[in-house]
Each structure stands twice: as C-alpha cells, then as structure tokens.
Design a protein around this motif. Structure first.
Motif, PDB file in Angstrom:
ATOM      1  N   PHE A 251       0.839  -1.189   0.000  1.00 19.65           N
ATOM      2  CA  PHE A 251       0.000   0.000   0.000  1.00 19.65           C
ATOM      3  C   PHE A 251       0.880   1.248   0.000  1.00 19.65           C
ATOM      4  O   PHE A 251       1.943   1.259   0.612  1.00 19.65           O
ATOM      5  CB  PHE A 251      -0.917   0.004   1.235  1.00 19.65           C
ATOM      6  CG  PHE A 251      -2.132  -0.864   1.072  1.00 19.65           C
ATOM      7  CD1 PHE A 251      -2.059  -2.228   1.263  1.00 19.65           C
ATOM      8  CD2 PHE A 251      -3.351  -0.312   0.704  1.00 19.65           C
ATOM      9  CE1 PHE A 251      -3.162  -3.039   1.089  1.00 19.65           C
ATOM     10  CE2 PHE A 251      -4.467  -1.111   0.536  1.00 19.65           C
ATOM     11  CZ  PHE A 251      -4.370  -2.480   0.723  1.00 19.65           C
ATOM     12  N   PRO A 252       0.421   2.317  -0.679  1.00 18.26           N
ATOM     13  CA  PRO A 252       1.239   3.538  -0.768  1.00 18.26           C
ATOM     14  C   PRO A 252       1.345   4.259   0.576  1.00 18.26           C
ATOM     15  O   PRO A 252       0.619   3.964   1.522  1.00 18.26           O
ATOM     16  CB  PRO A 252       0.479   4.385  -1.802  1.00 18.26           C
ATOM     17  CG  PRO A 252      -0.933   3.906  -1.719  1.00 18.26           C
ATOM     18  CD  PRO A 252      -0.850   2.437  -1.424  1.00 18.26           C
ATOM     19  N   ASP A 253       2.237   5.238   0.599  1.00 14.31           N
ATOM     20  CA  ASP A 253       2.475   5.995   1.826  1.00 14.31           C
ATOM     21  C   ASP A 253       1.276   6.837   2.248  1.00 14.31           C
ATOM     22  O   ASP A 253       1.278   7.374   3.373  1.00 14.31           O
ATOM     23  CB  ASP A 253       3.695   6.907   1.640  1.00 14.31           C
ATOM     24  CG  ASP A 253       4.977   6.108   1.506  1.00 14.31           C
ATOM     25  OD1 ASP A 253       5.986   6.657   1.042  1.00 14.31           O
ATOM     26  OD2 ASP A 253       4.955   4.912   1.875  1.00 14.31           O
ATOM     27  N   ARG A 254       0.290   6.971   1.364  1.00 15.45           N
ATOM     28  CA  ARG A 254      -0.935   7.689   1.749  1.00 15.45           C
ATOM     29  C   ARG A 254      -1.616   6.989   2.935  1.00 15.45           C
ATOM     30  O   ARG A 254      -2.406   7.606   3.647  1.00 15.45           O
ATOM     31  CB  ARG A 254      -1.921   7.755   0.582  1.00 15.45           C
ATOM     32  CG  ARG A 254      -1.443   8.501  -0.633  1.00 15.45           C
ATOM     33  CD  ARG A 254      -2.565   8.641  -1.649  1.00 15.45           C
ATOM     34  NE  ARG A 254      -3.045   7.362  -2.180  1.00 15.45           N
ATOM     35  CZ  ARG A 254      -4.242   6.843  -1.879  1.00 15.45           C
ATOM     36  NH1 ARG A 254      -5.073   7.457  -1.056  1.00 15.45           N
ATOM     37  NH2 ARG A 254      -4.602   5.679  -2.419  1.00 15.45           N
ATOM     38  N   PHE A 255      -1.324   5.720   3.077  1.00 22.98           N
ATOM     39  CA  PHE A 255      -1.875   4.939   4.182  1.00 22.98           C
ATOM     40  C   PHE A 255      -0.858   4.951   5.325  1.00 22.98           C
ATOM     41  O   PHE A 255       0.296   4.527   5.152  1.00 22.98           O
ATOM     42  CB  PHE A 255      -2.141   3.501   3.754  1.00 22.98           C
ATOM     43  CG  PHE A 255      -3.284   3.351   2.796  1.00 22.98           C
ATOM     44  CD1 PHE A 255      -3.134   3.688   1.458  1.00 22.98           C
ATOM     45  CD2 PHE A 255      -4.518   2.898   3.232  1.00 22.98           C
ATOM     46  CE1 PHE A 255      -4.198   3.555   0.561  1.00 22.98           C
ATOM     47  CE2 PHE A 255      -5.578   2.758   2.354  1.00 22.98           C
ATOM     48  CZ  PHE A 255      -5.421   3.085   1.020  1.00 22.98           C
TER      49      PHE A 255
END
Lengths: 118, 112
Positions: free
Chosen positions: A60-64
């Motif tokens: 999962f991307p760093d947005r999470f």
C-alpha cells in the motif's frame, strides 16, 4: 468481554480528503493489523502495529499510515483519498507471536468501517 | 510471491448435504492455515485452523484437510444449514510473522 471495536461504521468522503479510522483491540491483545477489503474480494493486508511501531506493511502507498497508542488501540489514516480507496476497512487484533500458544487463532476481527469515496 | 487462491468462487448446496470448499496456496513456508467465515455486514470470523504438521483437524461439523504435497487446503462442512450461508476465506500465516494472507473467498449458498 468486548471484542474488536471499530469506528465509525460508515462514512462518506470526497476525493482528496483525508480520513481517520479507529480500532480498539480485544482485551488482552497487543497487536493490531489493518486490512482493506474491496467488494467481492478477500481482505488485503495493509500493515501491522506492535509496541506502537509499524512492524510489517503490505503493498500500500504511503498515503496509508497508522498509529498505535500505549493502550494498544490504533488508528488508520488515509490521505488524498481516491475513488479506489472505497472499501471495508477491517481491524484485527492478536497476541504477538511468541506470546501466544503455538497454533492458536491468530486474528480477531472487528466488523469494519465502510468507507465510500465520491 | 505469496498467494492463497480458491478454486470455486461460488458454491450452492442443498440443506443437509455436505459442503466442500477448496483452496490452493503457493508459499511453502506457510505453516499455519486458517478458515474464516464472513457474513454480510460482519468481519471475518474464525472457524478452524490447522498447522502444517497435521493433515486433518476436526471441529464441530467442520473438518479441515491439508495436503502439503500439492499445497491444497479444504474445508468440509457436514449437514450444511442455512446459517452456513456466507463467504468463506482460507488464509495462511508463517509463525515468524503475524501477517495473515487471505484468498479471494468462496460464497456458499444453502438452498432450503
């Protein structure tokens, strides 16, 4: 004995917004994992927290991002929401490996937070 | 990479019949396997588990079979009841980590 509790149960956001989901683990558990479950699919591992640190992370991307508090509760934050982030977000608690009976049930799940991104 | 998959996405059975749900896994390092049941609007609920040093484990009306040679897992439900209607997931775990990897799920419908 309360199991895993999550809040809110449902929420609606628009693209670009940020969301925070909360989880209280089952009594006696010290580890919290977060999963994303898209409609009609199996839960996908996001990350796991133990001793207030992120111990493992899925694809999962760093947005999470997340956090675990001293009382073992946890938050999941998602920034810059996309339409594709619409899903059921599940929190699961467990007792850390090495402290549980070998072969015992690993995860206890909450009912989830249903996020809709418009 | 790690993956757990199911052969049948949907399964319909007559009430009272036995149900068999199959699952394939690819990570030979996995040593612990779990079956979960998920009803509509709820989180996954533990059904039964099995360690890699076992071939079979029985619970109440449920049996899990593990074939490590072909990396195959199955869940058998005896005398299927309407309350068994749900989505069933197999999942795998390695004892060194708490990350549990889920398969895509099988939807079981019980016909009264």
């Amino acid at each position: 004995d309360a199991g895993v509790t999550q809040s809110p149960t449902h929420l609606i956001k628009t693209r670009g917004q940020q969301v925070t989901l909360r989880c209280s683990p089952k009594s006696g558990h010290d580890t919290v994992s977060w999963y994303q479950q898209a409609l009609g699919q199996g839960p996908q591992f996001i990350f796991q927290y133990y001793e207030e640190e992120e111990r493992q992370r899925g694809n999962f991307p760093d947005r999470f991002s997340g956090h675990q508090f001293p009382n073992y509760s946890s938050e999941l934050n998602v920034n810059a929401l996309l339409l594709g982030d619409s899903a059921l977000y599940l929190c699961a608690s467990s007792l850390a490996a090495g402290r549980r009976i070998s072969g015992a049930n690993v995860l206890t799940f909450g009912a989830g937070s249903r996020l809709t991104v418009l | 990479g790690e993956s757990v998959g199911l052969h049948l996405p949907t399964l319909s059975v007559q009430e009272g019949d036995n149900s068999i749900i199959n699952c394939a896994y690819s990570n030979s390092a996995s040593d612990y396997f779990i079956w979960y049941k998920q009803e509509s609007g709820k989180g996954p609920q533990f059904i039964i588990d099995i360690r890699s040093n076992m071939d079979k484990r029985q619970g109440q009306r449920v049996t899990v079979l593990l074939n490590k040679t072909v990396k195959h897992l199955s869940l058998q439900i005896a005398a299927t009841q309407p309350g068994d209607s749900a989505v069933y997931f197999c999942a795998e775990n390695t004892d060194s980590y708490d990350k549990v990897i889920f398969g895509p799920g099988t939807s079981l419908s019980v016909i009264p």
